[in-house]
Motif scaffolding. Sequence first.
Motif, mmCIF file in Angstrom:
data_model
loop_
_atom_site.group_PDB
_atom_site.id
_atom_site.type_symbol
_atom_site.label_atom_id
_atom_site.label_comp_id
_atom_site.label_asym_id
_atom_site.label_seq_id
_atom_site.Cartn_x
_atom_site.Cartn_y
_atom_site.Cartn_z
ATOM 1 N N TYR A 1 0.720 -0.840 -0.148
ATOM 2 C CA TYR A 1 -0.237 0.389 -0.516
ATOM 3 C C TYR A 1 0.784 1.565 0.316
ATOM 4 O O TYR A 1 2.347 0.936 0.825
ATOM 5 C CB TYR A 1 -1.203 -0.003 1.677
ATOM 6 C CG TYR A 1 -1.540 -0.694 1.094
ATOM 7 C CD1 TYR A 1 -2.750 -0.821 0.394
ATOM 8 C CD2 TYR A 1 -2.062 -1.944 2.765
ATOM 9 C CE1 TYR A 1 -4.012 -2.668 0.993
ATOM 10 C CE2 TYR A 1 -2.284 -2.876 3.148
ATOM 11 C CZ TYR A 1 -3.731 -2.669 1.935
ATOM 12 O OH TYR A 1 -4.566 -4.085 2.830
ATOM 13 N N SER A 2 0.085 2.196 -0.431
ATOM 14 C CA SER A 2 1.379 3.576 -0.789
ATOM 15 C C SER A 2 0.504 4.270 0.884
ATOM 16 O O SER A 2 -0.367 3.441 1.726
ATOM 17 C CB SER A 2 0.779 5.049 -1.491
ATOM 18 O OG SER A 2 -0.359 4.990 -1.478
ATOM 19 N N ASN A 3 1.705 5.654 1.210
ATOM 20 C CA ASN A 3 0.932 5.609 2.711
ATOM 21 C C ASN A 3 -0.036 5.890 2.368
ATOM 22 O O ASN A 3 -0.664 7.437 1.771
ATOM 23 C CB ASN A 3 2.466 6.905 2.903
ATOM 24 C CG ASN A 3 2.316 6.979 4.443
ATOM 25 O OD1 ASN A 3 1.202 7.241 5.264
ATOM 26 N ND2 ASN A 3 3.562 7.928 5.034
ATOM 27 N N PRO A 4 -0.745 5.768 3.654
ATOM 28 C CA PRO A 4 -2.604 6.465 3.414
ATOM 29 C C PRO A 4 -2.499 8.282 3.837
ATOM 30 O O PRO A 4 -3.501 8.738 3.868
ATOM 31 C CB PRO A 4 -3.282 5.518 4.256
ATOM 32 C CG PRO A 4 -2.692 4.844 5.372
ATOM 33 C CD PRO A 4 -0.984 4.932 4.448
ATOM 34 N N ILE B 1 -5.530 6.237 -2.342
ATOM 35 C CA ILE B 1 -4.188 5.316 -1.549
ATOM 36 C C ILE B 1 -4.362 4.186 -2.693
ATOM 37 O O ILE B 1 -4.846 4.059 -3.839
ATOM 38 C CB ILE B 1 -4.898 4.779 -0.618
ATOM 39 C CG1 ILE B 1 -5.002 5.063 1.030
ATOM 40 C CG2 ILE B 1 -4.148 3.240 0.225
ATOM 41 C CD1 ILE B 1 -5.513 4.529 1.614
#
Lengths: 233, 188
Positions: free
Chosen positions: A114-117, A128
């Motif tokens: 995941y990308s940093n939310p 995201i």
Amino acid sequence: MKPKISRFTLQLIKKNAFFLFGIFFFTAIFVVFIPFQLKGYLQIKQEIEKEEEEVEKLVSNQQKIDAFETFDIDRLYSVVEEAVPSTEDGLNVLASLEYFSNQALRNNFFITSYSNPFTKSSEGVLSISIEGTGSVKSLAGLMQSLQTAGNRFITLDNVEITGTEANAVFALNYYSKKIPEMKGAKELFVSEDNIEAVRQVQNSLEKNYIPDPSLELDSNNQTYQTNPDPFGS
Amino acid sequence: MKINLIYKQEKYRKIEKKFKIIRYTIIFVGIVAFITVAILFFLTFSQNAIYSELTSQKSVYLRNATQNQEKEKKVHLLDKKGALIKEGMQNELQFASYYQILDPFLQFESTSSSEVDSLAVDKDGEITFSKNFYSFSDLLANLSIFESQSFIDLFETAGIEDMSLNSQSSNQYSLTFSGQIKPAKELE
């Protein structure tokens, strides 16, 4: 000196004094009383129009409220407050992503990162980026139940897939919005379409609900140790 | 009453006639004034009755509104957040629907003759995909699918962006297609 008014005229004036007084009386009625009465009438008419508008507004609000069952309002309210919270909560998003991962696994799609939310967001929308692997079919299956993964309302922005094993990158949006309260006695606007959208989210939540195994209690396996004398040695 | 009939009779009659006119006028004006005042009284009275009834009605509804204040707030919030959800639903990418629509043409699961190499689609319907073919005949067969009316009808705009040959790879022929697909709701 000759009098200006003759004796006969004076007699006629005396004879018609009542009617001559009438001239002043009715002039006063037409100039003062009737306009005053008319003004009062128009004022009360205006007041009635204002009151009618307010009563109409109140009746309309009452009807809109009556269209819902009390339990229905409470249920939809709790659904929508969870799906689109008033303020974004990072932990809530992480919990939702965890839930989403579990749902992906059920569809044979594996989320790898995941990308940093907490970096990419605009007002009320948290974006995201997610990477994962699996077949295009499994990704499509996951996307079918995407809207309410983790009890949050989520939308899909774009999908990029490369290779036959579908290395996929897709962008999700989480929503939050603080709704200002209605101030004063205003007419309540309720759109059927908007409520229908909330009901869709509610149905989706009920359909996609996955109980957390750690929270499941099997009542048959529960045993309780009893001690008849807890203070005894 | 003493009247000089010799000198003043004519003048007296003239003045008396004028007074007669005044009398009738005043009587007429009096009747009109009475009717006007009566009508205005009646109207004001009836409007007052309507006003007091409305006021009592309003106080009942206001009492109910105070009791329903909490419900009203919740319904207001449901409507506003519902609008946000509706907008989100309308603008999002319907990937699952597009998959169902495009799979018969693209065959996402790789076959002995071809495989989908890449696919990119966004919420505005911009779509790009490339497909690899193992032989020229497979490429030709797929081209006929992509040129079919049923496939073209899925798109607002569409076209083949690139066609390449790679003799070193087993997937010899590659076809890249890009366009704008119609909204999923229109195609379902």
